[in-house]
Enzyme design. Structure first.
Site, PDB file in Angstrom:
ATOM      1  N   TYR A   1      -1.699  -1.235  10.875  1.00 17.99           N
ATOM      2  CA  TYR A   1      -1.959  -1.757   9.527  1.00 17.99           C
ATOM      3  C   TYR A   1      -0.781  -1.432   8.611  1.00 17.99           C
ATOM      4  O   TYR A   1      -0.218  -2.320   7.948  1.00 17.99           O
ATOM      5  CB  TYR A   1      -3.256  -1.177   8.949  1.00 17.99           C
ATOM      6  CG  TYR A   1      -3.392  -1.406   7.457  1.00 17.99           C
ATOM      7  CD1 TYR A   1      -3.663  -2.682   6.956  1.00 17.99           C
ATOM      8  CD2 TYR A   1      -3.202  -0.360   6.535  1.00 17.99           C
ATOM      9  CE1 TYR A   1      -3.751  -2.894   5.587  1.00 17.99           C
ATOM     10  CE2 TYR A   1      -3.297  -0.572   5.178  1.00 17.99           C
ATOM     11  CZ  TYR A   1      -3.575  -1.842   4.704  1.00 17.99           C
ATOM     12  OH  TYR A   1      -3.656  -2.060   3.340  1.00 17.99           O
TER      13      TYR A   1
ATOM     14  N   LYS B   1       2.205  -3.935   6.743  1.00 19.00           N
ATOM     15  CA  LYS B   1       2.597  -3.961   5.321  1.00 19.00           C
ATOM     16  C   LYS B   1       4.106  -3.738   5.181  1.00 19.00           C
ATOM     17  O   LYS B   1       4.782  -4.393   4.382  1.00 19.00           O
ATOM     18  CB  LYS B   1       1.834  -2.882   4.541  1.00 19.00           C
ATOM     19  CG  LYS B   1       0.336  -3.156   4.407  1.00 19.00           C
ATOM     20  CD  LYS B   1       0.082  -4.321   3.466  1.00 19.00           C
ATOM     21  CE  LYS B   1      -1.365  -4.765   3.459  1.00 19.00           C
ATOM     22  NZ  LYS B   1      -1.605  -6.003   2.740  1.00 19.00           N
TER      23      LYS B   1
ATOM     24  N   SER C   1       0.836  -1.202   0.000  1.00 18.37           N
ATOM     25  CA  SER C   1       0.000   0.000   0.000  1.00 18.37           C
ATOM     26  C   SER C   1       0.866   1.244   0.000  1.00 18.37           C
ATOM     27  O   SER C   1       1.986   1.238   0.531  1.00 18.37           O
ATOM     28  CB  SER C   1      -0.859  -0.025   1.266  1.00 18.37           C
ATOM     29  OG  SER C   1      -1.427   1.234   1.509  1.00 18.37           O
TER      30      SER C   1
END
Ligand code: NAD
Ligand code: UD1
Length: 337
Positions: free
Chosen positions: A148, A152, A124
């Protein structure tokens, strides 16, 4: 080409499976249905004419993974499976690290046992943190501001180390900007459970009457109209980026990192206006405080993917909003159970 698609029942995975089938590839879906519904499979079949094989199970289940790999000659894995809600990740960090980090490690270990050496990972633009400038290219520094994003980033770093130790592997990190839109048929789209976290599904639910108004998170950013600017990319373009990556670098050993974005930024108010035009509905909104952790602007330099993958986004903002509205109207409450 047989490709194991983890998270293939989800928003981006399902759209990618359709394009794989259209290109003569064979997707094999593995998903625990934590954030998706069984009926997605019917829609993939309806649109593509083929019902992919589907295994319901978890990427953290070693025995289950071994059994799936042993049944098929898998050439490559596209790894979409994971949890993706930033706010939830702040409240449940362990669950996010377990699902996203441990899950990926268990998956790659199973690939190693099965001698499958090619993986494409859903990363992302959040790994760029608060960038010093825009547009953002792949060599910008990375950082994380929430669990989050950190999950990643940790996976990117683990995969980078792993590729260095195993130079014959092909590992591709695709950094998505802001995926929006739906399949042009209106049969597949984004189906958030509960209150949507992201802008586009929220606007769409206001337009259809499921929500009263949009809260615009701040109008005092250093942007032309004061609201946040993002690089929204149509999910069909994003899916095509995976096919391009599979074809161009999926069999080439090395670590490959690409931004998947359009290179164009739109503000929240521009998105509202575009959606009103597409739907013919008024989207009521209120300006509220900034959302903690948000940045002013974020858009991609997509040149590397253009040069090396021969891929670029072609759907404009009108298509993004028209297709979202088509899906919303045909499926006002999302996929059937
Ligand atoms: P999604 O939630 O619609 O799809 C993810 C799928 O993975 C779901 O079907 C879910 O049931 C499945 N899943 C989750 N944990 C699993 C597990 N442990 N085992 C097996 N299946 C599991 O999300 P999406 O929007 O399609 O996103 C796909 C990937 O792209 C995610 O990794 C996400 O973090 C990443 N990503 C998404 C966005 C976005 O805005 N949608 C942006 C950047 C990156
Ligand atoms: C968010 C995540 C990011 C994740 C991405 C895709 C945060 C801080 N970032 O990105 O990690 O990769 O989703 O899942 O959550 N907005 C409103 N009102 C709303 C919703 C959004 O004004 O109800 C604004 C936001 O302030 C932002 C823009 O719309 O300016 C886009 O927001 P969103 O869709 O949540 O995406 P990002 O914040 O870019």
């Amino acid at each position: 080409m047989q490709v194991l698609v983890t998270g293939g029942m989800g928003y981006i995975g399902s759209h990618t499976c359709i394009q794989m089938i259209e290109k003569g590839m064979t997707p094999i879906i593995l998903d625990n249905l934590d954030n998706s519904k069984q009926s997605v499979l019917d829609r993939i079949e309806l649109v593509s004419g083929l019902r992919p094989l589907f295994y319901q199970g978890d990427i953290r289940d070693k025995t289950f993974l071994d059994s799936v790999f042993s049944k098929h000659n898998i050439d490559s894995v596209i790894h979409f499976a994971g949890l993706k809600a930033v706010g939830e990740s702040v409240a449940k960090p362990l669950e996010y690290y377990d699902n996203n980090v441990t899950g990926t490690l268990v998956l790659v270990d199973a690939m190693r046992r099965a001698n499958v050496k090619s993986i494409i990972f859903s990363s992302s633009a959040t790994v760029y943190g608060d960038p010093a400038s825009v547009p953002i290219n792949e060599s910008f520094p990375t950082s994380a501001t929430n669990p989050y994003g950190r999950s990643k980033l940790i996976v990117e770093e683990c995969l980078t180390d792993f590729q260095q130790a195993n130079p014959d592997w092909s590992i591709t990190l695709l950094r998505y900007f802001n995926p929006v839109g739906s399949h042009p048929s209106g049969e597949l789209g984004e189906d958030p459970q509960g209150i949507p976290n992201n802008l586009m599904p929220f606007i769409s639910q206001v337009a259809i009457g499921r929500r009263e108004f949009l809260s615009v998170f701040g109008d005092d950013y250093a942007t032309p109209d004061g609201t946040g600017v993002r690089d929204y990319i149509h999910v069909v373009d994003l899916s095509a980026g995976h096919i391009a990556a599979l074809n161009k670098v999926g069999t080439k050993s090395g670590l490959h990192t690409y931004n998947l974005g359009t290179g164009i930024g739109y503000s929240v108010l521009e998105m509202v206006k575009a959606f009103e035009q597409a739907s013919g509905k008024t989207v009521a909104y209120n300006i509220v405080d900034r959302r903690p952790g948000d940045i002013a602007e974020c858009w991609a330099d997509p040149a590397k993917a253009k040069t090396e993958l021969d891929w670029s986004a072609s759907y404009d903002l009108k298509r993004m909003t028209v297709d979202t509205w088509n899906w919303q109207q045909k499926n006002p409450t999302g996929y059937p159970d």
